[in-house]
Design an enzyme around this catalytic site. Structure first.
Site, PDB file in Angstrom:
ATOM      1  N   SER A 192       0.828  -1.198   0.000  1.00 31.17           N
ATOM      2  CA  SER A 192       0.000   0.000   0.000  1.00 31.17           C
ATOM      3  C   SER A 192       0.873   1.262   0.000  1.00 31.17           C
ATOM      4  O   SER A 192       1.633   1.479  -0.933  1.00 31.17           O
ATOM      5  CB  SER A 192      -0.954  -0.034   1.198  1.00 31.17           C
ATOM      6  OG  SER A 192      -1.969   0.921   1.070  1.00 31.17           O
ATOM      7  N   ASP A 314     -10.176  -3.396  -5.188  1.00 33.60           N
ATOM      8  CA  ASP A 314      -9.289  -2.450  -4.525  1.00 33.60           C
ATOM      9  C   ASP A 314      -9.264  -1.158  -5.335  1.00 33.60           C
ATOM     10  O   ASP A 314      -9.087  -1.198  -6.554  1.00 33.60           O
ATOM     11  CB  ASP A 314      -7.880  -3.068  -4.442  1.00 33.60           C
ATOM     12  CG  ASP A 314      -6.866  -2.170  -3.751  1.00 33.60           C
ATOM     13  OD1 ASP A 314      -7.240  -1.100  -3.234  1.00 33.60           O
ATOM     14  OD2 ASP A 314      -5.679  -2.549  -3.725  1.00 33.60           O
ATOM     15  N   HIS A 344      -8.171  -4.922  -0.786  1.00 27.69           N
ATOM     16  CA  HIS A 344      -7.018  -4.179  -0.293  1.00 27.69           C
ATOM     17  C   HIS A 344      -6.622  -4.620   1.115  1.00 27.69           C
ATOM     18  O   HIS A 344      -7.473  -4.811   1.989  1.00 27.69           O
ATOM     19  CB  HIS A 344      -7.293  -2.678  -0.280  1.00 27.69           C
ATOM     20  CG  HIS A 344      -6.063  -1.880   0.035  1.00 27.69           C
ATOM     21  ND1 HIS A 344      -5.106  -1.600  -0.913  1.00 27.69           N
ATOM     22  CD2 HIS A 344      -5.603  -1.349   1.198  1.00 27.69           C
ATOM     23  CE1 HIS A 344      -4.120  -0.923  -0.353  1.00 27.69           C
ATOM     24  NE2 HIS A 344      -4.394  -0.765   0.932  1.00 27.69           N
TER      25      HIS A 344
END
Length: 374
Positions: A192, A314, A344
């Site tokens: 991320s 996501d 995610h």
């Protein structure tokens, strides 16, 4: 009285079920577990909104509870030696195999950067600790987990600069020798926001004059790579998906960037005013150190081989896909692994009770790639 208690119990159960239930796509595995997990995130987010609106606490200060809950004290075990050190003033947790023969080959190394939207997360959280230990034991590798400073207290480019300093410090012959690391087998990786930092460091390091030791690989796990277009198909299709809805990603960018100007949602001439405000994108948002996807083509050719993980459900899916496409076009060796049922943050859900089967598959495939390419 008894009937009233029954009615109250049924009403409470009905309200709980209504609150927990979300229209999550059928293809996602363990849907109810994800609903229950996300109900905690949503509750905390509502509380954070309330605290911020009445002036008690900043939104991200409340959300930081997630980090506190998962925080542990990394300790050595029978297989892994763990030390907490500082590299050029930045805290790092170093994981090393405990035993090594004197005549053994030099080891691989992975510099790992945690996620959390530059505002949350820590190298000392249990999922990152577990991942580091797994990399150490399965690859006989050294892992550096970087505790970079977080926004909003430390805006861009502070988190990036912390990470860059650690990488530069580690990629010195004397330091690598101290940890028995092969200079030609060092990777940078992150998930991320950590993937954002890993991509940015990879780009900037290869332009560093006089940098003798280069990274061998970069492994980016559902990375966030740009802030110019938060209306890509993946942002639109997954704007209300669990863990990272579009509104939270907007908040992360707002907290990370001092010049960020949040206004009412609108689109004018292709520029997302919700992100940029009426004055258009700030210079820092367009900086490749913040948005690695925006780097010129000329800066892509000499980048190390890449592993890019993306998830169908996501908001950041298209960031990863676009970057993989650009890297391939520039002649970089890319392995793009896409999870059709992924969401995610999935790879970090490895600790009970939020342990997901897809997290195990993602971890195994990620480590397999490192084993074969590092």
């Amino acid at each position: 009285m008894r009937l009233g208690s029954i009615i109250l119990f049924v009403a409470l159960c009905s309200f709980t079920a209504y609150y927990v239930y979300e229209p999550i796509p059928e293809r996602i595995e363990e849907r109810w577990k994800l609903m229950l997990t996300n109900s905690f995130f949503r509750t905390l987010s509502h509380l954070a909104d309330l605290c911020e609106s009445v002036g008690l606490k900043d939104y991200m200060d409340v959300m930081y509870v997630i980090t506190v809950i998962e925080r542990i004290v990394p300790v050595s075990d029978e297989h892994v030696k763990v030390t907490e050190e500082k590299f050029d003033g930045v805290e790092v947790v170093v994981y090393q195999p405990k035993h090594q023969d004197r005549d053994a080959d030099l080891r691989r190394a992975v510099i790992y950067l945690h996620g959390g939207g530059w505002c949350l997360g820590s190298s000392r959280m249990s999922p990152y600790d577990l991942l580091a230990r797994k990399i150490v034991t399965e690859l006989d590798a050294v892992v550096l987990s970087v505790e970079y400073r977080l926004a909003p207290a430390h805006h861009f480019p502070v988190p990036y600069e912390d990470v860059y300093r650690v990488v530069k410090h580690f990629l010195q012959k004397g330091v690598l020798a101290q940890y028995s690391v092969d200079p030609e087998r060092v990777a940078v990786s992150g998930d991320s926001a950590g993937g954002n930092l890993a991509a940015a460091v990879s780009q900037q390091l290869q332009k560093e004059p006089g940098q003798q030791i280069k990274l061998r690989a970069q492994a980016l796990l559902y990375p966030v790579l740009q802030a110019l277009d938060l209306k890509t198909p993946s942002y639109q299709q997954n704007q209300d998906m669990p863990i990272l809805p579009r509104t939270l990603m907007v908040r992360f960018w707002k907290s990370y960037h001092k010049e960020y100007n949040y206004t009412a949602p609108a689109v004018t001439q292709g520029v997302d005013e919700e992100v940029f405000g009426m004055d258009g994108p700030s210079q820092s948002l367009a900086d490749p150190r913040a948005s690695p996807l925006l780097v010129p083509d000329a800066d892509l050719h000499s980048l190390p081989k890449a592993y890019i993980l993306t998830c169908e459900y996501d908001v950041l899916r298209d960031d990863g896909i676009m970057y993989a496409t650009r890297l391939r076009a520039a002649g970089v060796e890319v392995t793009h692994q896409h999870y059709d049922t992924g969401f995610h943050g999935a790879l970090m859900f490895t600790v009970w009770p939020t342990d997901f089967l897809i997290a195990c598959r993602m971890t195994d495939n990620y480590i397999k790639w490192l084993k074969e390419n590092l």
